[in-house]
Motif scaffolding. Structure first.
Motif, PDB file in Angstrom:
ATOM      1  N   GLU A 109      -1.213   7.211   9.286  1.00 26.21           N
ATOM      2  CA  GLU A 109      -1.182   7.679   7.882  1.00 26.21           C
ATOM      3  C   GLU A 109      -1.831   6.642   6.963  1.00 26.21           C
ATOM      4  O   GLU A 109      -2.568   6.990   6.037  1.00 26.21           O
ATOM      5  N   MET A 110      -1.547   5.378   7.222  1.00 30.23           N
ATOM      6  CA  MET A 110      -2.103   4.309   6.372  1.00 30.23           C
ATOM      7  C   MET A 110      -3.624   4.206   6.557  1.00 30.23           C
ATOM      8  O   MET A 110      -4.351   3.916   5.611  1.00 30.23           O
TER       9      MET A 110
ATOM     10  N   ARG B 126      -5.558   6.738   7.223  1.00 30.89           N
ATOM     11  CA  ARG B 126      -6.132   7.872   6.455  1.00 30.89           C
ATOM     12  C   ARG B 126      -6.084   7.558   4.962  1.00 30.89           C
ATOM     13  O   ARG B 126      -7.040   7.828   4.234  1.00 30.89           O
ATOM     14  N   LYS B 127      -4.958   6.988   4.533  1.00 35.20           N
ATOM     15  CA  LYS B 127      -4.773   6.722   3.100  1.00 35.20           C
ATOM     16  C   LYS B 127      -5.787   5.698   2.587  1.00 35.20           C
ATOM     17  O   LYS B 127      -6.338   5.856   1.499  1.00 35.20           O
ATOM     18  N   THR B 128      -6.011   4.638   3.349  1.00 35.57           N
ATOM     19  CA  THR B 128      -6.884   3.560   2.873  1.00 35.57           C
ATOM     20  C   THR B 128      -8.352   3.799   3.227  1.00 35.57           C
ATOM     21  O   THR B 128      -9.244   3.181   2.653  1.00 35.57           O
TER      22      THR B 128
ATOM     23  N   GLU C  40       7.210   7.062  -0.653  1.00 39.67           N
ATOM     24  CA  GLU C  40       6.298   7.635   0.344  1.00 39.67           C
ATOM     25  C   GLU C  40       6.797   7.330   1.766  1.00 39.67           C
ATOM     26  O   GLU C  40       6.773   8.196   2.647  1.00 39.67           O
TER      27      GLU C  40
ATOM     28  N   TRP D  24       8.191  10.008   4.561  1.00 35.71           N
ATOM     29  CA  TRP D  24       7.670  10.026   5.933  1.00 35.71           C
ATOM     30  C   TRP D  24       8.819   9.932   6.947  1.00 35.71           C
ATOM     31  O   TRP D  24       8.828  10.589   7.981  1.00 35.71           O
TER      32      TRP D  24
ATOM     33  N   ILE E 176       0.836  -1.208   0.000  1.00 34.39           N
ATOM     34  CA  ILE E 176       0.000   0.000   0.000  1.00 34.39           C
ATOM     35  C   ILE E 176       0.865   1.251   0.000  1.00 34.39           C
ATOM     36  O   ILE E 176       0.506   2.273  -0.563  1.00 34.39           O
ATOM     37  N   CYS E 177       2.016   1.157   0.655  1.00 32.23           N
ATOM     38  CA  CYS E 177       2.874   2.341   0.781  1.00 32.23           C
ATOM     39  C   CYS E 177       4.082   2.218  -0.147  1.00 32.23           C
ATOM     40  O   CYS E 177       4.992   1.437   0.124  1.00 32.23           O
TER      41      CYS E 177
END
Ligand code: FAD
Ligand code: DLZ
Ligand code: SF4
Length: 521
Positions: A159-160, A162-164, A140, A144, A135-136
């Protein structure tokens, strides 16, 4: 006439959605799969790990052929097997004269170093694509990590989330907390047992591979008797279905529990399938979230499971590439003791270690808390050389690939990176194991005895470790306060602890079997 596209698929890229296959045309593509001696022997992998990878590769090749793809599959015993990825690729370039080699980046440093030479080695274009099963993307993660001295998983994980959008309601995180770990530390209650998970009987392909492994890898660690891993996407999906139907509910509460002889408890047992590419990490997380939304699993279990995947799994992969190659040799605590022989034989009076090593030998698996708080904790306290511990963990688990094993071993259990990953060493005395397991009841040692004959070795080893590393750890805001207890004990008690630990350490026989020796020494 321009040649075809040649798509090498490595043993942990077994997905039809992988970037190198996506966008290719069946009538213009040759998929290359290679069982190679170099990969099978760079460490002496557990027999089940080799059997699992070869069987899953052979099944995947059949799946591709059935779907209409052309597959050039090289078996280990084919008589002109070149023995290495690069050697086999050279042979395939000769045979197929491709116009393009299109490959997804290798997951491990060792292989990626070789892969990066391919554009210079071969007379056609070479495209190395990002592995977008993660995913990352690495840039990225690196962005970070830039400028941070401590790389804490918890902040990365948010962060993950929020991202997903997993367990998010717009900007709000589900339930008001990011992390429900405080609800996930229940000790095992009397008679705790999980529903039986599906076991996959070896079919003909797996049987053939098992025979090959018994024959060619006879001197490797581990038993093949209980080979029950999913080897196809279908089987892996069945394993996931059973987890979501029967075990996810208790996954959270008993995540840190250990019960002698209960090898899986409520863990998903999906790491081998995830790492091979048979299952998609994001898909599993969506299914977990659905179980929560449907009222079939509590938030603490579902959040805990999702955090292991979009948190820990993504994070250690980013950390690995961010910290390599330094991570392989880091030894900030200057640990100098060789690996004890009992890690291979299981012959120790310490019941917790004996059970974890038995499970490791029989199943090529131990669950997270066994790896972290028993096998890892002992290696940390006893000051075992990081490279020895890394090799052991890389050999013995069916889910072990360096990108995931190395950060867990070097940084998480051994603190060999000096604290970039963990805010404090995961050091614990026998008290922790006694609380979280039923091991101590069947042990030759007593967890409540602190020093001398019959005392649980983790007790004096804990203080020996703390004493050895006082200069560094006293300043640590999470663990530094422990030294007030040490100082209060007085010198006689302290001497008792240190002597008991030294006496115990002197009894350890170092590994002589050389199971793990790497080819590069
Ligand atoms: P579950 O408990 O059901 O967890 C669900 C999934 O979360 C796992 O399948 C895995 O994909 C992921 N996950 C959980 N914890 C971690 C973690 N710390 N790092 C990365 N992913 C995680 N995992 C590997 O896949 N390969 C390894 O080589 C490996 N080596 C480890 C070495 C040590 C010293 C430690 C402490 C942990 C290691 N882990 C490794 C992580 C973890 O122990 C295994 O992923 C887990 O035990 C696999 O069983 P499971 O699928 O039932 O996991
Ligand atoms: C682990 C492994 C083993 C034992 N054997 C092979 C193999 O023969 N062929 C193959 O394609 N992959 C194998 N693997 C998995 C690779 O090590 C894995 O694809 C690399 O880690 C990628 O960096
Ligand atoms: Fe392990 Fe110590 Fe308990 Fe024995 S007493 S099982 S060595 S923690």
């Amino acid at each position: 006439m321009p040649g075809p596209v040649l798509v090498p698929i490595l043993g942990d890229q077994l997905s039809r959605q992988i970037a190198s296959i996506r966008g290719c045309a069946k009538d213009d593509t040759i998929i290359l799969m290679m069982e190679v001696w170099d990969e099978a022997t760079y460490v002496k992998h557990h027999k089940q790990k080799i059997a699992l990878i070869f069987s899953a590769m052979r099944h995947f090749a059949d799946e591709l052929r059935e779907a209409g793809w052309t597959v050039d599959y090289v078996k280990l015993d084919d008589k002109d097997n070149a023995g290495s990825f690069t050697g086999e690729l050279a042979r395939a370039v000769e045979d197929h004269a491709p116009r393009l080699i299109r490959v997804v980046e290798a997951g491990e440093w060792r292989v990626r170093q070789d892969m990066e030479q391919w554009p210079d080695k071969f007379p056609c274009d070479v495209q190395i694509l990002r592995d977008d099963r993660f995913i990352c993307p690495q840039p990225e993660f690196d962005e970070w990590a830039e400028g941070r001295t401590e790389l804490r998983m918890e902040f990365f994980y948010r962060e993950m989330r929020r991202k997903t959008g997993l367990l998010m309601d717009g900007n709000r995180h589900e339930g008001g907390e990011w992390n429900y770990d405080s609800e996930n530390r229940q000790p095992p209650k009397e008679g705790l047992a999980a529903p039986e998970r599906p076991k996959f009987e070896p079919d003909q392909i797996t049987q053939q591979v098992i025979e090959l492994v018994e024959d060619r890898f006879r001197d490797h660690f581990g038993s093949l008797e209980k080979f029950e891993w999913p080897v196809t996407r279908e089987e892996a999906e069945d394993a996931a279905d059973a987890f979501f139907a029967e075990r996810i509910e208790c996954f959270g509460p008993y995540q840190d529990a250990m019960v002698a002889g209960e090898d899986d408890l409520f863990h998903s047992m999906l790491s081998t399938s995830l790492n091979l590419g048979l299952l998609d990490p994001l898909d599993l997380c969506h299914r977990a979230e659905q179980a929560y939304r449907d009222g079939k699993a509590p938030l603490n279990s579902v959040e805990g499971f999702i955090r292991q995947i979009i948190g820990w799994r993504e994070y250690v992969r980013g950390f690995y590439w961010n910290q390599m190659p330094h991570l392989q040799t880091a030894n900030e605590l200057n640990a100098q003791r060789g690996l004890p022989e009992f890690y291979w034989t299981g012959e120790t009076d310490m019941a917790c270690l004996a059970d974890c090593i038995r499970s490791t030998r029989d199943n090529a698996h131990a669950h997270h808390i066994q790896r972290l708080m028993v096998l890892g904790n002992f290696a940390l306290l006893a000051g075992i050389i990081p490279r020895d511990v890394q090799d052991w963990f890389l050999v013995v688990y069916a889910d072990a690939y360096e990108w995931v094993e190395l950060p867990n071993v070097s940084a998480m259990i051994l603190y060999a990176d000096g604290g970039k990953l963990a805010s404090k060493p995961y050091a614990a005395s026998g008290n922790y194991i006694n609380k979280m397991s039923n091991y101590c009841a069947g042990c030759a040692y007593s967890p409540t005895k602190k020093t001398g004959d019959g005392a649980c070795p983790f007790n004096p080893l804990y203080w020996h470790f703390m004493h050895r590393h006082r200069d560094r750890l006293e300043k640590n805001r999470r663990i530094g306060r422990i030294y007030a207890n040490w100082d209060r004990m007085g010198s006689e008690k302290q001497r008792d602890y240190l002597r008991s630990a030294d006496r115990f350490l002197d009894t350890l026989t170092q590994a002589r079997s050389g199971w793990a020796r790497r080819k590069d020494g």
